[in-house]
Design a protein around this motif. Structure first.
Motif, PDB file in Angstrom:
ATOM      1  N   PRO A   1      -4.318  14.776  21.789  1.00  0.00           N
ATOM      2  CA  PRO A   1      -3.282  14.121  20.979  1.00  0.00           C
ATOM      3  C   PRO A   1      -2.304  15.099  20.317  1.00  0.00           C
ATOM      4  O   PRO A   1      -1.118  14.808  20.207  1.00  0.00           O
ATOM      5  CB  PRO A   1      -4.066  13.342  19.924  1.00  0.00           C
ATOM      6  CG  PRO A   1      -5.410  13.126  20.528  1.00  0.00           C
ATOM      7  CD  PRO A   1      -5.662  14.324  21.407  1.00  0.00           C
ATOM      8  N   ARG A   2      -2.791  16.261  19.893  1.00  0.00           N
ATOM      9  CA  ARG A   2      -1.894  17.231  19.250  1.00  0.00           C
ATOM     10  C   ARG A   2      -0.883  17.784  20.244  1.00  0.00           C
ATOM     11  O   ARG A   2       0.290  17.963  19.921  1.00  0.00           O
ATOM     12  CB  ARG A   2      -2.686  18.367  18.616  1.00  0.00           C
ATOM     13  CG  ARG A   2      -3.397  17.949  17.324  1.00  0.00           C
ATOM     14  CD  ARG A   2      -4.148  19.113  16.768  1.00  0.00           C
ATOM     15  NE  ARG A   2      -5.021  19.651  17.799  1.00  0.00           N
ATOM     16  CZ  ARG A   2      -6.330  19.797  17.706  1.00  0.00           C
ATOM     17  NH1 ARG A   2      -6.940  19.494  16.591  1.00  0.00           N
ATOM     18  NH2 ARG A   2      -7.044  20.274  18.693  1.00  0.00           N
ATOM     19  N   LYS A   3      -1.341  18.045  21.477  1.00  0.00           N
ATOM     20  CA  LYS A   3      -0.424  18.562  22.500  1.00  0.00           C
ATOM     21  C   LYS A   3       0.609  17.502  22.881  1.00  0.00           C
ATOM     22  O   LYS A   3       1.772  17.824  23.114  1.00  0.00           O
ATOM     23  CB  LYS A   3      -1.203  19.025  23.741  1.00  0.00           C
ATOM     24  CG  LYS A   3      -1.945  20.318  23.516  1.00  0.00           C
ATOM     25  CD  LYS A   3      -2.621  20.802  24.774  1.00  0.00           C
ATOM     26  CE  LYS A   3      -3.312  22.131  24.458  1.00  0.00           C
ATOM     27  NZ  LYS A   3      -4.297  22.484  25.462  1.00  0.00           N
TER      28      LYS A   3
ATOM     29  N   HIS B   1       7.577  15.621  20.262  1.00  0.00           N
ATOM     30  CA  HIS B   1       8.463  15.980  19.152  1.00  0.00           C
ATOM     31  C   HIS B   1       9.501  17.013  19.582  1.00  0.00           C
ATOM     32  O   HIS B   1      10.685  16.887  19.243  1.00  0.00           O
ATOM     33  CB  HIS B   1       7.656  16.469  17.956  1.00  0.00           C
ATOM     34  CG  HIS B   1       6.688  15.451  17.443  1.00  0.00           C
ATOM     35  ND1 HIS B   1       5.668  15.760  16.572  1.00  0.00           N
ATOM     36  CD2 HIS B   1       6.572  14.118  17.690  1.00  0.00           C
ATOM     37  CE1 HIS B   1       4.974  14.655  16.310  1.00  0.00           C
ATOM     38  NE2 HIS B   1       5.499  13.661  16.989  1.00  0.00           N
ATOM     39  N   GLU B   2       9.064  18.008  20.339  1.00  0.00           N
ATOM     40  CA  GLU B   2       9.981  19.041  20.814  1.00  0.00           C
ATOM     41  C   GLU B   2      11.030  18.424  21.751  1.00  0.00           C
ATOM     42  O   GLU B   2      12.229  18.693  21.628  1.00  0.00           O
ATOM     43  CB  GLU B   2       9.193  20.130  21.547  1.00  0.00           C
ATOM     44  CG  GLU B   2      10.048  21.294  21.993  1.00  0.00           C
ATOM     45  CD  GLU B   2       9.219  22.377  22.673  1.00  0.00           C
ATOM     46  OE1 GLU B   2       9.730  22.955  23.647  1.00  0.00           O
ATOM     47  OE2 GLU B   2       8.075  22.645  22.223  1.00  0.00           O
ATOM     48  N   THR B   3      10.582  17.576  22.659  1.00  0.00           N
ATOM     49  CA  THR B   3      11.492  16.957  23.621  1.00  0.00           C
ATOM     50  C   THR B   3      12.420  15.962  22.919  1.00  0.00           C
ATOM     51  O   THR B   3      13.607  15.868  23.243  1.00  0.00           O
ATOM     52  CB  THR B   3      10.692  16.284  24.756  1.00  0.00           C
ATOM     53  OG1 THR B   3       9.754  17.228  25.269  1.00  0.00           O
ATOM     54  CG2 THR B   3      11.607  15.830  25.878  1.00  0.00           C
TER      55      THR B   3
ATOM     56  N   LYS C   1       0.532  10.819  16.272  1.00  0.00           N
ATOM     57  CA  LYS C   1      -0.399  10.004  17.058  1.00  0.00           C
ATOM     58  C   LYS C   1       0.325   9.197  18.133  1.00  0.00           C
ATOM     59  O   LYS C   1       0.107   7.997  18.290  1.00  0.00           O
ATOM     60  CB  LYS C   1      -1.244   9.106  16.140  1.00  0.00           C
ATOM     61  CG  LYS C   1      -2.065   9.905  15.135  1.00  0.00           C
ATOM     62  CD  LYS C   1      -2.905   9.017  14.264  1.00  0.00           C
ATOM     63  CE  LYS C   1      -3.659   9.873  13.243  1.00  0.00           C
ATOM     64  NZ  LYS C   1      -4.299   9.073  12.226  1.00  0.00           N
ATOM     65  N   MET C   2       1.169   9.880  18.875  1.00  0.00           N
ATOM     66  CA  MET C   2       1.931   9.241  19.955  1.00  0.00           C
ATOM     67  C   MET C   2       1.015   8.564  20.966  1.00  0.00           C
ATOM     68  O   MET C   2       1.387   7.532  21.525  1.00  0.00           O
ATOM     69  CB  MET C   2       2.808  10.281  20.673  1.00  0.00           C
ATOM     70  CG  MET C   2       4.050  10.699  19.909  1.00  0.00           C
ATOM     71  SD  MET C   2       5.217   9.352  19.579  1.00  0.00           S
ATOM     72  CE  MET C   2       5.604   8.795  21.231  1.00  0.00           C
TER      73      MET C   2
ATOM     74  N   LYS D   1       7.708  16.514  33.775  1.00  0.00           N
ATOM     75  CA  LYS D   1       7.808  17.862  34.361  1.00  0.00           C
ATOM     76  C   LYS D   1       6.885  18.849  33.644  1.00  0.00           C
ATOM     77  O   LYS D   1       6.504  19.869  34.212  1.00  0.00           O
ATOM     78  CB  LYS D   1       9.245  18.371  34.303  1.00  0.00           C
ATOM     79  CG  LYS D   1      10.190  17.550  35.173  1.00  0.00           C
ATOM     80  CD  LYS D   1      11.636  17.925  34.953  1.00  0.00           C
ATOM     81  CE  LYS D   1      12.536  16.999  35.749  1.00  0.00           C
ATOM     82  NZ  LYS D   1      13.925  17.061  35.310  1.00  0.00           N
ATOM     83  N   VAL D   2       6.548  18.541  32.391  1.00  0.00           N
ATOM     84  CA  VAL D   2       5.695  19.430  31.575  1.00  0.00           C
ATOM     85  C   VAL D   2       4.213  19.179  31.852  1.00  0.00           C
ATOM     86  O   VAL D   2       3.436  20.128  31.939  1.00  0.00           O
ATOM     87  CB  VAL D   2       6.013  19.227  30.067  1.00  0.00           C
ATOM     88  CG1 VAL D   2       5.044  20.001  29.203  1.00  0.00           C
ATOM     89  CG2 VAL D   2       7.456  19.609  29.778  1.00  0.00           C
ATOM     90  N   PHE D   3       3.833  17.907  31.964  1.00  0.00           N
ATOM     91  CA  PHE D   3       2.418  17.565  32.093  1.00  0.00           C
ATOM     92  C   PHE D   3       2.000  17.395  33.541  1.00  0.00           C
ATOM     93  O   PHE D   3       2.543  16.738  34.326  1.00  0.00           O
ATOM     94  CB  PHE D   3       2.091  16.290  31.295  1.00  0.00           C
ATOM     95  CG  PHE D   3       2.012  16.534  29.806  1.00  0.00           C
ATOM     96  CD1 PHE D   3       0.820  16.960  29.225  1.00  0.00           C
ATOM     97  CD2 PHE D   3       3.115  16.367  28.988  1.00  0.00           C
ATOM     98  CE1 PHE D   3       0.751  17.184  27.850  1.00  0.00           C
ATOM     99  CE2 PHE D   3       3.045  16.597  27.630  1.00  0.00           C
ATOM    100  CZ  PHE D   3       1.855  17.013  27.054  1.00  0.00           C
TER     101      PHE D   3
END
Length: 160
Positions: A29-31, A37-39, A131-132, A158-160
């Protein structure tokens, strides 16, 4: 903003995005929060909501009692009169707008009650909350409404 092109693209990518977001529930969940948030920050530096306002044109926020009181006060109305004029109770027993587009959206996509808008509007599109992993269904629905959410999800794939 070409809303028809967005609508077509969101539908084309719908099944893929739904699967991707369901899979996100199994990740740390943190990742997930950090990546969202960054995106979110990156995408909203590029996209101006005033060029679109599709959320205001097609959906209704939930109005909680304190939202009703705040917006009614800003319009110099009694809460009961505000409810009668603008709101209805939906199938989930929530107060929502009677009609769309939002009656407070002006011709240039500005909100006439912006400073006093409902909490749901303030937090939309919810891609920067904690908690997305708990709101992946809502995030999927928002890929069908908000071009920025669709772009966020496309970048995260693209990230995951």
């Amino acid at each position: 903003m070409d809303l028809q092109r967005f609508k077509n693209l969101s539908q084309q990518r719908g099944n893929d995005n739904k699967k991707f977001l369901q899979g996100m529930k199994k990740k740390d969940p943190r990742k997930v929060d950090d990546a969202f948030h960054e995106t979110h920050e990156e995408v909203f530096e590029e996209i101006d909501c005033l060029t679109c306002a599709n959320c205001c044109k097609t959906t209704s926020p939930i109005f909680y009692q304190n939202d009703i009181e705040r917006v009614a006060k800003s319009l110099r109305m009694k809460p009961g009169d505000f409810i009668e004029k603008y709101l209805r109770i939906d199938e989930d027993r929530d107060y929502v707008l009677k009609s769309s587009p939002c009656p407070f959206l002006d011709s240039e996509n500005y909100c006439m009650v912006y400073e006093d808008r409902p909490k749901a509007c303030r937090e939309y599109p919810h891609t920067d909350r904690k908690k997305m992993v708990q709101i992946m269904e809502l995030t999927y629905k928002n890929t069908q409404v908000c071009p920025a959410v669709l772009e966020i999800v496309e970048r995260l794939k693209k990230v995951f």
